[in-house]
Write an enzyme that holds these catalytic residues in place. Structure first.
Site, PDB file in Angstrom:
ATOM      1  N   HIS B 142      -0.791  -6.979   6.073  1.00 39.67           N
ATOM      2  CA  HIS B 142       0.028  -6.504   7.434  1.00 39.67           C
ATOM      3  C   HIS B 142       0.310  -7.318   8.301  1.00 39.67           C
ATOM      4  O   HIS B 142       0.720  -7.252   9.467  1.00 39.67           O
ATOM      5  CB  HIS B 142      -0.408  -5.268   7.998  1.00 39.67           C
ATOM      6  CG  HIS B 142      -0.930  -4.144   6.795  1.00 39.67           C
ATOM      7  ND1 HIS B 142      -2.222  -4.254   6.582  1.00 39.67           N
ATOM      8  CD2 HIS B 142      -0.469  -3.345   5.971  1.00 39.67           C
ATOM      9  CE1 HIS B 142      -2.660  -3.129   5.613  1.00 39.67           C
ATOM     10  NE2 HIS B 142      -1.280  -2.914   5.103  1.00 39.67           N
TER      11      HIS B 142
HETATM   12  S1  FES Z   1      -3.337  -6.999   8.516  1.00 35.70           S
HETATM   13 FE1  FES Z   1      -3.661  -4.968   7.669  1.00 35.70          FE
HETATM   14  S2  FES Z   1      -5.717  -5.608   6.563  1.00 35.70           S
HETATM   15 FE2  FES Z   1      -5.092  -7.488   7.310  1.00 35.70          FE
END
Ligand code: FES
Ligand code: HEM
Lengths: 412, 177
Positions: B142
């Site tokens: 993410h």
């Molecule tokens: S940014 Fe969501 S798990 Fe690393």
């Protein structure tokens, strides 16, 4: 619906049984004599399609379980063995994997039908909430099942989803460890996920029984959104009318399902899941199954871990509050011009979120996801309550009979 | 405790029967708790998992600028041999810029060696090294970015990469856990 049974046993055995366990009468009243509104359209066949899919998943699942091994060093190979060695194993596995997708396709249509025709409104609130429960248990089941083949996507989906709980303050990390049975996803995790993946579909069967019970107490909604006034004139018996129509719809649905299984069995899957799980390498793009994408987009849209997780759960749970958010007396979207527009914008927003969930969470994708996430909640928390108070609805037909005879145009 | 007595005006002495009710209820509650406890606790890591406590790492084979990944408790641990430039960059950061402020020297035992658990503090993916704006780590899931001290700089992750318990056994050997 309830009350005296319509059933008169004919054979001596049926009479004998009815006096001891009135099960024949129960089945007769529920699936033969049961009155169904005569104006139902094909959107009302998805309940039967869903029942069919639930049975299909259970049957294919049980036979897969006869060949599958829930142990980290063997799981991936046992699934490959199902694909190559087990007699007809490939068709069983493809039927089960694509069956999950078809099941979710059907449930999304079924839910959208309810959203459009106001099926969640008085007196069907409990029926609706039971449906939301079924949807949540289905999501859990689909997630647990996806972990079983123990590919890269399986492993990392398990990691990300169980870590959602670590967002809870204080107790979060211990809850995650408790769910995993280890400090990271491992053998203990796979084993318990298999046990639960086997269990939950049967819990779904139980909640479906309650769902159908509640349905048979209130009766079905219908495209006109007005309740049955004259059972004689406005309803037809379930058998043969609904059984035939449902049977036909299941047949059409099966054509699509069979096409998926035999011609594009991996179209909805992810190639990374044919690489065995590796706890030390995260694939560059981890994407959940298509049916989770809108919710995944909502999770990623919010730049705070705890709030993202809260928004994810809220986006599902808010459905349960719908009967109290949309209080308009008019049920069917066919007589609500502004609601109808809002409805289609909302559906478009959900599809948009689904698309964004499949894209990397950066730049313009991220901003679109934020806007649509906002809109998702705005629809439930502002548009629907506002429309309930201010919309000028079109006149509802006086009765189903009137709707069918063309007074008050029905969009059925 | 007993509603009958509370609702009547003059509170009569609790009878023998009241005491028996409460005692039975309490015993039943303890029994239910005793039955439920093992059912819940069996899900926590078992003794063999808890026993896999520590890992030793030989640092001599890691040249400056390289990151190695070792497995500890089923999770990856990054051991990064930092270059002089990287140390300078890590130490030079204004703490006010950090979402989870921590000076670099609180995160290392020796400035050349950074040892962190390689699990993104967002939802547990494994970040890739020497990527992202701060040349530390970038998480593909993410989009969280970490700097050369393993501190969170942008994205949804709430906190810095965790520093595990470890000790230098010799100048070129550490023991994690
Ligand atoms: S940014 Fe969501 S798990 Fe690393
Ligand atoms: C609600 C119904 C169900 C749903 C939605 C569902 C969903 C899934 C999904 C998505 C997978 C992963 C498929 C893949 O990518 O390979 C899976 C695998 C599996 N499921 Fe189910 N399932 C259901 C019911 C069941 C039942 C009742 C069983 C009985 C034990 C079962 C046994 C299995 C097994 C053994 C696997 C691993 C083999 C494989 O990956 O194909 N499932 N399930």
């Amino acid at each position: 619906m309830s009350g005296q049974s319509q059933y008169t046993p004919k054979s001596d055995f049926a009479k004998w049984l009815e006096r001891r366990l009135p099960i024949l009468g129960f089945v007769y009243d529920s699936f033969v004599a049961y009155p169904t509104p005569k104006n139902l359209n094909y959107m009302w066949t998805f309940g039967a399609i869903l029942s069919f899919m639930l049975v299909a998943q259970i049957v294919t699942g049980i036979v897969l379980a006869m060949h599958y091994t829930p142990e980290t060093t063997l799981a991936f190979d046992s699934v490959e063995k199902i694909m190559r060695d087990v007699n007809w194993g490939w068709v069983l596995r493809y039927a089960h994997a694509n069956g999950a997708s078809m099941f979710f396709l059907a449930v999304y249509i079924h839910i959208s039908r309810g959203l459009y025709y106001g099926s969640y409104k008085e007196p069907r609130e409990v029926l609706w909430i039971l449906g939301v429960f079924i949807f949540m248990i289905m999501m859990a089941t689909g997630f647990l099942g996806y972990v079983l083949p123990w590919g890269q996507m399986s492993f990392w989906a398990a990691t990300v989803i169980t870590n959602l709980f670590s967002a809870l303050p204080v107790v979060g990390p211990s809850i995650t460890t408790w769910l995993l049975g280890d400090y990271a996803v491992g053998n203990a995790t796979l084993n318990r996920f298999f046990a639960l993946h086997y269990l939950l579909p049967f819990i779904i069967v139980a909640v479906v029984a309650l769902h159908v019970w509640a349905l048979h107490v209130t009766g079905q909604n219908n495209p006109a959104g007005v309740e049955v006034k004259n059972v004689e004139k406005e309803t037809v018996p379930f058998t043969p009318y609904a059984t035939m129509k449902d049977g036909f719809a299941i047949g059409v649905f099966l054509v699509l399902y069979a096409w998926m299984v035999f011609f594009v069995p991996n179209y909805l899957g992810h190639p990374d899941n044919y690489i065995e799980a590796n706890p030390l390498v995260t694939p560059p793009h981890i994407v959940p199954e298509w049916y989770f994408l809108p919710f995944y987009a909502i999770l990623r849209a919010i730049p705070s871990k705890l709030l993202g997780v809260i928004a994810l759960f809220a986006s599902i749970l808010i459905l349960a509050a719908l009967p109290w958010l949309d209080t308009s007396k008019v049920k069917s979207g066919s007589y609500r011009p502004q609601f109808r527009k809002a409805y289609w914008v909302f559906i478009a927003a959900c599809v948009g979120l689904g698309y964004l969930g499949s894209q990397p969470a950066e730049g313009v994708f991220l901003w679109c996801a934020r806007i649509l996430t906002f809109y998702y909640f705005f629809h439930f928390l502002f548009i629907l309550p506002w429309l309930s108070r201010n919309e000028k609805t079109e006149p509802e037909p006086e009765s189903i009979e009137a709707a069918v005879n063309g007074r008050g145009v029905s969009h059925a | 405790m007993n509603t009958k007595a509370d609702s009547s005006e003059s509170r009569p002495e609790p009878s023998r029967r009241d005491i028996l009710y409460v005692a039975t209820g309490a015993a039943a509650a303890v029994a239910v708790g005793g039955v439920v406890w093992p059912l819940i606790a069996q899900m926590n890591p078992d003794a063999s998992t808890r026993a896999l406590a520590s890992t030793e790492v030989d640092l001599a084979a890691v040249p400056a600028g390289q990151i190695i990944t070792v497995k500890w408790r089923g999770k990856p641990v990054f051991v990064r041999h930092r270059t002089a430039d990287e140390i300078k960059a890590a130490e030079g950061v204004d703490l006010k810029e950090l979402p989870d402020p921590q000076p670099d020297n609180a995160r290392v035992k020796k400035p050349e060696w950074l040892v962190v658990v390689g699990v993104c503090t967002h939802l547990g993916c494994i970040p890739t090294g020497k990527e992202g704006e701060f040349n530390g780590w970038f998480c593909p899931c993410h989009g969280s970015t970490y700097d050369v001290s393993g501190r969170i700089r942008s994205g949804p992750a709430p906190s810095n990469l965790e520093v595990p318990d470890y000790a230098f056994l010799t100048d070129t050997k550490i023991k994690i856990g």
